[in-house]
Write an enzyme that holds these catalytic residues in place. Structure first.
Site, mmCIF file in Angstrom:
data_model
loop_
_atom_site.group_PDB
_atom_site.id
_atom_site.type_symbol
_atom_site.label_atom_id
_atom_site.label_comp_id
_atom_site.label_asym_id
_atom_site.label_seq_id
_atom_site.Cartn_x
_atom_site.Cartn_y
_atom_site.Cartn_z
ATOM 1 N N CYS A 24 -8.285 -1.998 4.224
ATOM 2 C CA CYS A 24 -8.484 -2.881 4.948
ATOM 3 C C CYS A 24 -9.547 -2.941 5.472
ATOM 4 O O CYS A 24 -9.067 -4.538 6.329
ATOM 5 C CB CYS A 24 -7.087 -3.482 5.492
ATOM 6 S SG CYS A 24 -6.181 -1.738 5.893
ATOM 7 N N LYS A 50 -15.082 -9.454 8.611
ATOM 8 C CA LYS A 50 -14.581 -10.306 7.478
ATOM 9 C C LYS A 50 -14.716 -11.815 7.245
ATOM 10 O O LYS A 50 -14.483 -12.161 6.547
ATOM 11 C CB LYS A 50 -13.525 -10.726 8.421
ATOM 12 C CG LYS A 50 -12.551 -9.892 8.805
ATOM 13 C CD LYS A 50 -11.229 -8.892 7.637
ATOM 14 C CE LYS A 50 -10.518 -7.369 8.008
ATOM 15 N NZ LYS A 50 -10.246 -7.447 7.246
ATOM 16 N N GLU A 73 -16.347 -10.777 3.749
ATOM 17 C CA GLU A 73 -14.815 -10.219 3.327
ATOM 18 C C GLU A 73 -14.072 -11.812 2.210
ATOM 19 O O GLU A 73 -14.194 -11.910 1.227
ATOM 20 C CB GLU A 73 -14.355 -9.857 3.463
ATOM 21 C CG GLU A 73 -12.199 -9.161 2.276
ATOM 22 C CD GLU A 73 -11.624 -8.961 2.969
ATOM 23 O OE1 GLU A 73 -11.204 -7.382 3.207
ATOM 24 O OE2 GLU A 73 -11.310 -9.643 4.750
ATOM 25 N N GLU A 97 0.627 -1.140 -0.156
ATOM 26 C CA GLU A 97 0.274 -0.354 0.103
ATOM 27 C C GLU A 97 0.627 0.999 -0.061
ATOM 28 O O GLU A 97 0.518 2.319 -0.696
ATOM 29 C CB GLU A 97 -0.762 -0.251 0.811
ATOM 30 C CG GLU A 97 -1.838 1.298 0.615
ATOM 31 C CD GLU A 97 -2.942 0.707 2.100
ATOM 32 O OE1 GLU A 97 -2.796 -0.613 2.691
ATOM 33 O OE2 GLU A 97 -3.844 1.406 1.971
ATOM 34 N N GLU A 109 1.991 1.218 -3.321
ATOM 35 C CA GLU A 109 1.115 2.349 -4.434
ATOM 36 C C GLU A 109 0.685 3.471 -4.237
ATOM 37 O O GLU A 109 0.243 4.385 -5.152
ATOM 38 C CB GLU A 109 -0.221 0.823 -4.367
ATOM 39 C CG GLU A 109 -1.486 1.527 -4.822
ATOM 40 C CD GLU A 109 -2.474 1.221 -4.812
ATOM 41 O OE1 GLU A 109 -2.479 -0.031 -3.344
ATOM 42 O OE2 GLU A 109 -3.488 0.933 -5.059
ATOM 43 N N GLU A 139 -14.040 -13.143 -5.509
ATOM 44 C CA GLU A 139 -12.407 -12.733 -5.482
ATOM 45 C C GLU A 139 -11.757 -12.822 -4.905
ATOM 46 O O GLU A 139 -9.913 -12.998 -5.296
ATOM 47 C CB GLU A 139 -12.295 -11.223 -6.285
ATOM 48 C CG GLU A 139 -13.129 -10.544 -5.250
ATOM 49 C CD GLU A 139 -14.223 -9.928 -5.339
ATOM 50 O OE1 GLU A 139 -14.864 -10.692 -5.271
ATOM 51 O OE2 GLU A 139 -14.261 -8.438 -4.740
ATOM 52 N N SER A 170 -7.756 1.611 -1.794
ATOM 53 C CA SER A 170 -5.897 1.591 -3.023
ATOM 54 C C SER A 170 -6.760 -0.050 -3.408
ATOM 55 O O SER A 170 -7.766 -0.423 -2.465
ATOM 56 C CB SER A 170 -5.595 1.278 -1.277
ATOM 57 O OG SER A 170 -4.794 -0.273 -1.305
ATOM 58 N N CYS A 172 -10.384 -1.658 14.935
ATOM 59 C CA CYS A 172 -10.497 -2.963 14.994
ATOM 60 C C CYS A 172 -10.744 -3.724 16.615
ATOM 61 O O CYS A 172 -11.425 -4.390 17.210
ATOM 62 C CB CYS A 172 -9.853 -3.622 14.585
ATOM 63 S SG CYS A 172 -9.737 -3.116 12.884
#
Lengths: 153, 579
Positions: free
Chosen positions: B300, B359, B362, B280, B283, B367, B320, B505
């Protein structure tokens, strides 16, 4: 009249929500606000759709499901309940052949409950469209309903 | 500040004016039972459980919403109060699916606890409860309206903390119910699956989807090599699940416990957090030097991704392309790792322990699959579910030895650890980006202006003589503020970190129950304590990460990195709705 034209009459202020709902539902043939209309109103007022749904379902004046021509609303609050010599709801259900929250097949009557309509001293009471009926008895209910049946013929 | 004198249960007390009776009593060690009240949330006075008797007042008053006044005489436990309270709870129970022993919240339910404390051994009222369908149509959250007591905490969190407005009250009177907009499944109602509703629900009406059985099954399967990764925020909160003080760091004991549970290898998500920073950070540098889309926003947090895909699909190219640390771990666990240990990826079962309910969703995204068929992460557990497994196994957590994480995903840095707190990803990124760009070490690694519970935090860093503004937001209400700026082209920032849950988190929807701002601050201090105690505190100095690049990935943003560690986002706003 289209919803867009109704909306145009109001400023984009949260406070106008109830006015818009009342105004628009009154001119709609089946007296309800659809999901698509909720989305449009919410967008117009920059409100979350869930907020419009909450308000809409809170007030018995409003409905999110199509309703018949005449909307019968039976008061279900305590004073009406204890002053009842007759089970108002059962009587109407039997007369019209529908249950509460249903609409007759000919789309003439929808039967609903309402919270207090301010007639506690003259209960039991019900409202049909904008008209209030008090001190109900089984005979009175039958007579009132037949009046509306005459209207529709 | 004006002080007010009053008497509570014959005790003379003095408190600041405008204090509620509830808080005044608590201050003097008299806890009034509550149900709809939740610290840090709005006052609802829905449930009436906290009623008290005030001399001179005809009826009982709810202590959560009634401020103290001079000379007030309050009884919090008179016979009249106790009787009323008992009646209230009996009435709530008469409209509740009373199945306590088989309920996911058994022994941790506030209603059950209240009934026990009030001595309700029999309900005088007949049950009027009518069964309604359960919504378990998504991988993260189960909503069981049969258990709902209409306290309104979830509605408050969803609307006022997250600004997502998925849950709302419908109807009125005893027919009031909580539902997702248009009575849709949560999955169709643009729910971000953040789980903040589950974290405040006093009963079992909203909970995470319990996946512990799947893990037990895998652990019992001799043909499966079962590995687990643990997120940064779990090590400072798991202790609460097993009876330790809030903010206790339990990293080593947690690893031991998971070894006893039967995991073949116990790895640290902090490792892939370090990897995330390298990808990241590079990037970001790439976007800055090549005229890419700025500001760049972090990726994230899966709740934030769900939020952006449904509410801000027009700004997805600002996010990102890096996968989250959980999913970077998943990719490596099904590619690099099986190669290294000589196993078929199909025999590897990957479990994540996350502070998060989103999560779970996710991990199920199509993908997130290296082979395009099987998910990289097989099961995601929340902190609470891991706590449950430890208790099921009967592990004496307190007396466990401390064990280190396993290699090759075991060496980590302080930068990876602070991912668990709001501002942590940004701080970790700055530690690396600054040193990579300026080619000199940072004077101080601590970016205090990026820490703490303020909604939006800002900082400026010097990158080769150019001052670059960065911002950090937590809660989706705050994410909305920064996203609107990005949408309107008025964002003054170059890099933005967004975390869905209050506090980041450590305050996630899968964390131990009873999380308040005080708890969040304690967990945050613990996270920065972990960071400060690490020999390495910068991601780009992690030797195992550097070795991974050398032996396998080659370089950040390289071809293999791109394939394994980066992803893309979808416009999921298929209804043009305004939520």
């Amino acid at each position: 009249m289209l919803l867009k034209e109704v909306l145009k009459k109001y400023q984009r202020k949260e406070d106008n929500l109830i006015e818009i709902l009342l105004d628009y539902q009154a001119i709609k043939s089946n007296h309800y606000i659809s999901k698509e209309e909720i989305i449009e109103i919410a967008e117009y007022l920059s409100l979350p759709e869930s907020k419009v749904c909450s308000v809409l379902t809170f007030y018995t004046f409003f409905s999110d499901k199509p309703r018949g021509k005449h909307i019968i609303q039976v008061c279900k609050d305590v004073p009406c309940y204890i002053s009842s010599q007759v089970n108002v709801l059962k009587t109407i259900e039997k007369e019209l052949g529908i249950r509460v929250n249903e609409t007759t097949q000919n789309q003439q009557f929808t039967l609903e409950f309402t919270s207090c309509i301010g007639c506690c001293e003259a209960g039991p009471a019900m409202r049909i469209n904008d008209k209030i009926y008090t001190n109900l008895t089984a005979d009175k209910i039958k007579a009132i309903l037949s009046e509306y049946r005459v209207y529709m013929q | 500040m004006k002080m007010v004198n009053l008497i509570i249960n014959n005790v003379k007390v003095t408190v600041e004016e405008n204090t509620s009776i509830l808080k005044a009593a608590k201050k003097f060690n008299m806890n009034i039972p509550t149900l709809c009240y939740y610290e840090d949330l709005g006052i609802k006075s829905d449930c009436r459980v906290c009623v008290v008797q005030v001399e001179g007042k005809k009826g009982l008053v709810s202590s959560c919403s009634t401020p103290v006044s001079e000379g007030m005489v309050v009884y919090t436990n008179s016979a009249r109060v106790l009787n009323a309270r008992k009646t209230i709870v009996e009435l709530i129970l008469s409209n509740h699916d009373v199945k306590c022993t088989t309920c996911i919240k058994n022994m941790r339910c506030e209603l059950q606890n209240l009934a026990k404390n009030l001595g309700i051994d029999e309900n005088r009222f007949p049950s009027v409860f009518e069964r309604q369908p359960i919504d378990d149509n998504n991988p993260s959250i189960v909503r069981d309206p049969n258990l709902c007591i209409k306290c309104g905490r979830c509605v408050d969190v969803c609307n006022n903390v997250q600004g997502t407005s998925v849950l709302a009250f419908y109807g009125r009177g005893h027919e009031t119910r909580v539902s997702a907009v248009f009575d849709e499944h949560l999955s169709d109602a643009f729910c971000t699956l953040c789980g903040q509703c589950a974290s405040v629900c006093p009963v079992g009406a909203i909970t995470e989807k319990d996946d512990t059985d799947l893990v037990w099954k895998a652990l019992a399967d001799p043909n499966k090599h079962v590995i687990v990764q643990v997120a940064p925020a779990v090590r400072v909160s798991l202790g609460e699940e097993v009876g330790q003080k809030i903010g206790t760091i339990v990293t080593g004991k947690m690893v031991s416990a998971m070894k006893i549970l039967g995991f073949d290898q116990v790895f640290d998500t902090d490792f892939t957090a370090d990897l995330t920073i390298l990808e990241e950070g590079n990037e970001l540098i790439h976007r800055i030097t090549n005229g890419g889309v700025l500001p760049m926003m972090t990726s994230c947090c899966p709740g934030w991704i769900n939020f952006a895909e449904t509410r801000y699909p027009d700004i997805l190219d600002h996010i990102s392309s890096c996968k989250s640390p959980q999913q970077m771990f998943g990719s490596l666990a099904k590619s690099f790792y099986p190669q290294k240990i000589g196993l078929d990826p199909k025999d590897i079962f990957v479990v994540s322990v996350m502070p998060c309910t989103a999560k779970k969703y996710e991990a199920k995204r199509t993908e997130m699959s290296v082979d395009g068929e099987n998910p990289d992460i097989d099961v995601v557990l929340t902190t609470r579910e891991l706590g449950k497994m430890i208790k099921q196994m009967g592990i004496d957590f307190e007396n466990l030895d401390e064990k280190p994480f396993d290699s090759p995903f075991g060496i980590t840095t302080g930068a990876g650890a602070i991912f668990g707190a709001t501002g942590g990803v940004m701080e970790a990124a700055i530690r690396t980006v600054y040193e990579v760009v300026n080619k000199k070490p940072l004077e101080s690694l601590d970016f205090k202006e990026l820490r703490g519970l303020e909604g939006i935090k800002e900082a400026e860093i010097n990158l080769n003589g150019t001052m670059v503004k960065v911002a950090v937001a937590h809660t989706l209400s705050m994410a909305k503020v920064l996203s609107e700026q990005v949408r309107n082209g008025t964002s003054p920032y170059t890099f933005i970190e967004i975390m869905t849950c209050p506090g980041g988190c450590i305050g996630g929807g899968g964390q131990p129950y009873g999380t308040t701002n005080k708890t969040r601050l304690d967990r945050i201090s613990a996270i920065y304590e972990v960071d400060a105690g690490m020999p390495l505190r910068k991601s780009h100095e992690n030797p195992e990460v550097l070795a991974l690049y050398k032996d396998f990935l080659k370089e950040p943003l390289g071809k293999l990195s791109h394939h394994l560690l980066h992803t893309y986002y979808h416009n999921r706003n298929n209804k043009s709705q305004t939520r």
